[in-house]
Every structure is written in structure tokens, then in C-alpha cells.
Scaffold this motif. Structure first.
Motif, PDB file in Angstrom:
ATOM      1  N   GLY A 119      72.742  57.394  32.344  1.00 23.49           N
ATOM      2  CA  GLY A 119      73.038  58.280  33.455  1.00 23.49           C
ATOM      3  C   GLY A 119      71.864  59.135  33.892  1.00 23.49           C
ATOM      4  N   VAL A 120      72.102  59.947  34.921  1.00 23.50           N
ATOM      5  CA  VAL A 120      71.056  60.825  35.454  1.00 23.50           C
ATOM      6  C   VAL A 120      71.720  61.898  36.308  1.00 23.50           C
ATOM      7  CG1 VAL A 120      70.682  59.386  37.508  1.00 23.50           C
ATOM      8  CG2 VAL A 120      68.849  60.898  36.706  1.00 23.50           C
ATOM      9  N   VAL A 121      71.158  63.112  36.270  1.00 20.50           N
ATOM     10  CA  VAL A 121      71.577  64.161  37.201  1.00 20.50           C
ATOM     11  C   VAL A 121      70.548  64.207  38.327  1.00 20.50           C
ATOM     12  CG1 VAL A 121      72.905  65.505  35.543  1.00 20.50           C
ATOM     13  CG2 VAL A 121      70.457  65.934  35.767  1.00 20.50           C
ATOM     14  N   LYS A 144      77.370  51.684  46.162  1.00 26.32           N
ATOM     15  CA  LYS A 144      78.035  52.990  46.165  1.00 26.32           C
ATOM     16  C   LYS A 144      77.538  53.890  45.035  1.00 26.32           C
ATOM     17  CE  LYS A 144      82.570  54.652  47.557  1.00 26.32           C
ATOM     18  NZ  LYS A 144      83.997  54.280  47.782  1.00 26.32           N
ATOM     19  N   SER A 145      77.215  53.303  43.876  1.00 26.03           N
ATOM     20  CA  SER A 145      76.760  54.108  42.740  1.00 26.03           C
ATOM     21  C   SER A 145      75.410  54.761  43.000  1.00 26.03           C
ATOM     22  CB  SER A 145      76.682  53.240  41.482  1.00 26.03           C
ATOM     23  OG  SER A 145      75.728  52.204  41.650  1.00 26.03           O
ATOM     24  N   ASN A 146      74.685  54.309  44.026  1.00 30.11           N
ATOM     25  CA  ASN A 146      73.392  54.908  44.365  1.00 30.11           C
ATOM     26  C   ASN A 146      73.528  56.254  45.068  1.00 30.11           C
ATOM     27  OD1 ASN A 146      72.263  51.645  45.500  1.00 30.11           O
ATOM     28  ND2 ASN A 146      72.210  52.470  43.430  1.00 30.11           N
ATOM     29  N   LEU A 147      74.648  56.474  45.718  1.00 27.62           N
ATOM     30  CA  LEU A 147      74.753  57.589  46.660  1.00 27.62           C
ATOM     31  C   LEU A 147      74.706  58.956  45.995  1.00 27.62           C
ATOM     32  CD1 LEU A 147      77.457  56.155  49.104  1.00 27.62           C
ATOM     33  CD2 LEU A 147      74.968  55.874  49.145  1.00 27.62           C
ATOM     34  N   GLN A 148      74.984  59.025  44.695  1.00 28.20           N
ATOM     35  CA  GLN A 148      74.968  60.306  43.975  1.00 28.20           C
ATOM     36  C   GLN A 148      73.561  60.910  43.932  1.00 28.20           C
ATOM     37  OE1 GLN A 148      73.727  59.713  40.456  1.00 28.20           O
ATOM     38  NE2 GLN A 148      73.718  61.860  39.832  1.00 28.20           N
ATOM     39  N   ARG A 149      72.513  60.086  44.039  1.00 27.71           N
ATOM     40  CA  ARG A 149      71.162  60.602  43.838  1.00 27.71           C
ATOM     41  C   ARG A 149      70.117  60.029  44.799  1.00 27.71           C
ATOM     42  NH1 ARG A 149      72.582  56.618  40.841  1.00 27.71           N
ATOM     43  NH2 ARG A 149      71.175  54.928  40.263  1.00 27.71           N
ATOM     44  N   GLN A 150      70.420  58.976  45.516  1.00 22.50           N
ATOM     45  CA  GLN A 150      69.430  58.331  46.390  1.00 22.50           C
ATOM     46  C   GLN A 150      69.632  58.844  47.813  1.00 22.50           C
ATOM     47  OE1 GLN A 150      69.177  54.091  45.578  1.00 22.50           O
ATOM     48  NE2 GLN A 150      69.341  54.449  43.369  1.00 22.50           N
ATOM     49  N   MET A 151      68.879  59.878  48.159  1.00 16.03           N
ATOM     50  CA  MET A 151      69.202  60.778  49.263  1.00 16.03           C
ATOM     51  C   MET A 151      69.086  60.167  50.662  1.00 16.03           C
ATOM     52  SD  MET A 151      70.129  63.433  47.659  1.00 16.03           S
ATOM     53  CE  MET A 151      69.905  64.420  46.173  1.00 16.03           C
ATOM     54  N   LEU A 152      68.427  59.049  50.826  1.00 17.16           N
ATOM     55  CA  LEU A 152      68.269  58.474  52.156  1.00 17.16           C
ATOM     56  C   LEU A 152      69.465  57.644  52.598  1.00 17.16           C
ATOM     57  CD1 LEU A 152      64.548  57.264  52.354  1.00 17.16           C
ATOM     58  CD2 LEU A 152      65.618  59.105  53.644  1.00 17.16           C
ATOM     59  N   TYR A 153      70.394  57.335  51.681  1.00 17.32           N
ATOM     60  CA  TYR A 153      71.416  56.344  51.980  1.00 17.32           C
ATOM     61  C   TYR A 153      72.796  56.982  52.126  1.00 17.32           C
ATOM     62  CZ  TYR A 153      67.449  53.907  50.021  1.00 17.32           C
ATOM     63  OH  TYR A 153      66.177  53.493  49.755  1.00 17.32           O
ATOM     64  N   ASP A 154      73.693  56.269  52.813  1.00 18.34           N
ATOM     65  CA  ASP A 154      75.039  56.785  53.028  1.00 18.34           C
ATOM     66  C   ASP A 154      76.068  55.679  52.797  1.00 18.34           C
ATOM     67  OD1 ASP A 154      75.157  55.206  55.409  1.00 18.34           O
ATOM     68  OD2 ASP A 154      74.260  56.824  56.558  1.00 18.34           O
ATOM     69  N   GLU A 155      77.336  56.013  53.008  1.00 21.10           N
ATOM     70  CA  GLU A 155      78.407  55.072  52.729  1.00 21.10           C
ATOM     71  C   GLU A 155      78.344  53.832  53.623  1.00 21.10           C
ATOM     72  OE1 GLU A 155      82.043  57.267  52.957  1.00 21.10           O
ATOM     73  OE2 GLU A 155      81.748  58.230  50.999  1.00 21.10           O
ATOM     74  N   ASP A 156      77.904  53.994  54.843  1.00 19.89           N
ATOM     75  CA  ASP A 156      77.778  52.832  55.731  1.00 19.89           C
ATOM     76  C   ASP A 156      76.740  51.847  55.208  1.00 19.89           C
ATOM     77  OD1 ASP A 156      79.700  53.806  57.430  1.00 19.89           O
ATOM     78  OD2 ASP A 156      78.280  54.676  58.853  1.00 19.89           O
ATOM     79  N   VAL A 192      65.302  60.092  34.017  1.00 21.25           N
ATOM     80  CA  VAL A 192      66.528  59.537  33.455  1.00 21.25           C
ATOM     81  C   VAL A 192      67.253  60.671  32.741  1.00 21.25           C
ATOM     82  CG1 VAL A 192      65.462  58.850  31.261  1.00 21.25           C
ATOM     83  CG2 VAL A 192      67.480  57.627  32.095  1.00 21.25           C
ATOM     84  N   SER A 193      68.580  60.630  32.742  1.00 23.42           N
ATOM     85  CA  SER A 193      69.376  61.697  32.149  1.00 23.42           C
ATOM     86  C   SER A 193      69.001  63.020  32.833  1.00 23.42           C
ATOM     87  CB  SER A 193      69.153  61.732  30.630  1.00 23.42           C
ATOM     88  OG  SER A 193      69.981  62.679  30.015  1.00 23.42           O
ATOM     89  N   SER A 194      68.501  63.996  32.095  1.00 26.38           N
ATOM     90  CA  SER A 194      67.997  65.226  32.720  1.00 26.38           C
ATOM     91  C   SER A 194      66.513  65.406  32.394  1.00 26.38           C
ATOM     92  CB  SER A 194      68.789  66.441  32.223  1.00 26.38           C
ATOM     93  OG  SER A 194      68.728  66.544  30.813  1.00 26.38           O
TER      94      SER A 194
END
Length: 337
Positions: A185-187, A60-72, A149-151
Motif C-alpha cells: 500500500g501507499v498513502v 480505478k485503484s490508481n485514482l487514490q494517488r495518481q492525481m492526473l486521472y479521473d473516473e472517466d 511506498v507505504s509512508s
């Protein structure tokens, strides 16, 4: 060629460049935040072969930035390579996608590079980057480095016979204690920007536009809007990768049987043989409070509180500890030698 019509109208690519893209292949190592963007760009651009390798699964922590993936994907615990292939196959059925669920090591990196023209860095550690760097320079394949990483982000393209290599740039092998997304962290926008810079340099290489290639290390600080560029130095004669007498040291390093994944409270253990997940599922179900299984991995919550993730290739992740001794003890207790 309607699919690529807008790209072909871009003069530096055109019909000839599009044909070259279709006849080319790339390897992306790491399908996290950078890799997801890279794979999307390569697939949508019509690169003939897009091979990607990753050892991890979607959380779940990947979903903020890893654009190919979803909650399923996260709920199912799909390996990132498999989840990415399923998404990208619906984007462009003309591209040959080759997902590989594996840790990239000296034992398999050269086989993974067979038939590719460019290697793209989607990793999060310098040990693997130096491995890719050495393999690329041994085989004369350009290596497009990227990190975020970070910004902050960095990217550079290393071309055997033309530029210095990553080892020249960073010096001796890092100790692995650098900052990661899991520690500071990372934006997500910095990831997209760095990966897009990587992708456009890969396209220049694949279509043969040498004149337009960037020959510098590009460094970005997105939050404070800072950009710095440093021209790559010539190869160092003493460099063990691109110097006068190369030895490619990272290709001689055997993978550790147990490794702490920095900032993730996880230890990866390599078993001497593949796992029989059916047998292990039955064994762990008898003693663990929760066991989950999909075609690609097995997850078990241990009575002690840690979680065990098993892959068919003989890799195990012990999550909930960074103590290698404790991780090995739990592994031996529930899996055996």
C-alpha cells in the motif's frame, strides 16, 4: 510572460531561468503516482518539451494517488500517457507534450532520451531505474531518482561526472522482490512530497543553479515524521556504470518475452510483432464474454476468468494470474504465436 510571473519573481529563476526552462526538455519514465506529479510540475513551470513514457492504462485503484486521472479515464481504460497528455494540454498549451505508450527497455531508452536535459524517475521497479541510470551516465544526462511506498520515500540526483550513480548506491542488481504499492500500500501525501523534491532538483538543473543543488540521498518516513539525509559518495572506480571502465550493463540486457508485474497478479508478454487490434477484436468477440476497445488498447475477459489487455505495439497483459506458464498458455490459445 504573465503565466510565469510569480515563478520569475523567485530570484533563483528570474527571466533568464524561465528562458532556460522554455528551451529545455525532460523525459519522465512512468506516469503513475510520481510521474503524474512530475509531469504536472514540469508542464506548469514551462519546460519546453515534456516527454513521458508509460506502459500501463488507468484503473480505478490508481485514482487514490495518481492525481492526473479521473473516473472517466479508468472507465475508458485510457493509457496513462494519453490521459496525462489530454489533461496537461489544457493546463499549458505552450509546452510540447510527447506521450509515449510503451515499455521502456534497452531497445528504446536511448531514443526516448534524445533532446532531453534531465531524466525523471516515475517508475516502480529497480530494474528500470538501473536501465535509466546506465543510459543517463552513457549520455551525460542527469538522472533524478525517486521512490515511494507505504509512508516512506527516497530521492537523489545523480549527475554524470560529478556524483556516484544509483548502481553505486544500491549495489548489485535487485532481484525484483522488493515492496511495492500493490503489495503493502501507499498513502498519497508521500508521493506528492517525493515527486516535489524531485521536481525542484530538476528545476535547479534546468536553470543552471548548481550551487543550490542537493547532493545527498533524502529518505522520508511521513507517518512517523522522520527525515534522514546521507551525502552521496564519490563514484566507485570499479562501478560498471560510473567507474573508470564503464560497461553500462543494463543497456545490454534484452527484454524478457514474459514478465510478472510484482504484486499486480499480472503477466506481461511481448509478441514478436505488433497486434492488428481490428482483427483480434473480431476474433475475441466470438469467444469472450466481454470485449472492450478504445483507440489505444483492447480488453477482453476470457472464458477462464482472466483478462487479456492488448496494445498495438505487441504487448499483452494477462491479468488474474502470476503464473507465467498459465499466462503464456492463455496467450497462445487466444492470440497465437
Amino acid at each position: 510572460m504573465e503565466r510565469y510571473s510569480r515563478q520569475m519573481r523567485f530570484a533563483p529563476i528570474g527571466a533568464r531561468g524561465q528562458a532556460r526552462l522554455g528551451a529545455s526538455g525532460v523525459l519522465i519514465v512512468g506516469m503513475g503516482a510520481l510521474g503524474a506529479v512530475l509531469a504536472s510540475h514540469m508542464t506548469r513551470a514551462g519546460v519546453g518539451l515534456v516527454r513521458f513514457a508509460d506502459r500501463d492504462y488507468v484503473e480505478k485503484s490508481n485514482l487514490q494517488r495518481q492525481m492526473l486521472y479521473d473516473e472517466d479515464d479508468a472507465a475508458s481504460g485510457l493509457p496513462k500517457a494519453i490521459a496525462a497528455e489530454r489533461k496537461l494540454a489544457r493546463v499549458n498549451s505552450e509546452v510540447r507534450l510527447e506521450p509515449v505508450v510503451a515499455d521502456v527497455t534497452a531497445a528504446n531508452v536511448e531514443a526516448l532520451m534524445e533532446g532531453v536535459d534531465v531524466v525523471l524517475d516515475g517508475t516502480d521497479n529497480f530494474r528500470t531505474r538501473l536501465l535509466l541510470n546506465d543510459a543517463c551516465f552513457r549520455h551525460g544526462v542527469p538522472f533524478v531518482y525517486g521512490g515511494a511506498v507505504s509512508s516512506q520515500g527516497m530521492t537523489a540526483t545523480f549527475v554524470p561526472g560529478e556524483t556516484s550513480c544509483l548502481r553505486c548506491l544500491i549495489g548489485s542488481e535487485p532481484d525484483g522482490a522488493g515492496q511495492t504499492c500493490d503489495t503493502i500500500g501507499v498513502v498519497s501525501p508521500i508521493v506528492d512530497i517525493v515527486a516535489s523534491f524531485q521536481a525542484v532538483e530538476a528545476l535547479k538543473l534546468l536553470v543552471g543553479d548548481a550551487e543550490s543543488r542537493r547532493r545527498s540521498l533524502l529518505s522520508l518516513e511521513l507517518w512517523r515524521h522522520q527525515l534522514f539525509e546521507m551525502r552521496l559518495a564519490p563514484p566507485k572506480a570499479s562501478c560498471p556504470t560510473c567507474g573508470e571502465a564503464p560497461t553500462f550493463p543494463s543497456l545490454e540486457i534484452e527484454a524478457d518475452d514474459a514478465t510478472t508485474l510484482c504484486g499486480r497478479e499480472t503477466v506481461q508478454i511481448r509478441a514478436p510483432r505488433p497486434f492488428e487490434l481490428d482483427r483480434l477484436e473480431a476474433r475475441l468477440s466470438a469467444v469472450c464474454p466481454a470485449v472492450e476497445r478504445n483507440p489505444f488498447l483492447l480488453r477482453a475477459t476470457l472464458p477462464e476468468g482472466e483478462r487479456l489487455v492488448l496494445f498495438p505495439d505487441g504487448r499483452a497483459l494477462v491479468q488474474g494470474t502470476e503464473d507465467i506458464g498459465r499466462a503464456k498458455s492463455l496467450f497462445d490459445r487466444y492470440i497465437g504465436g
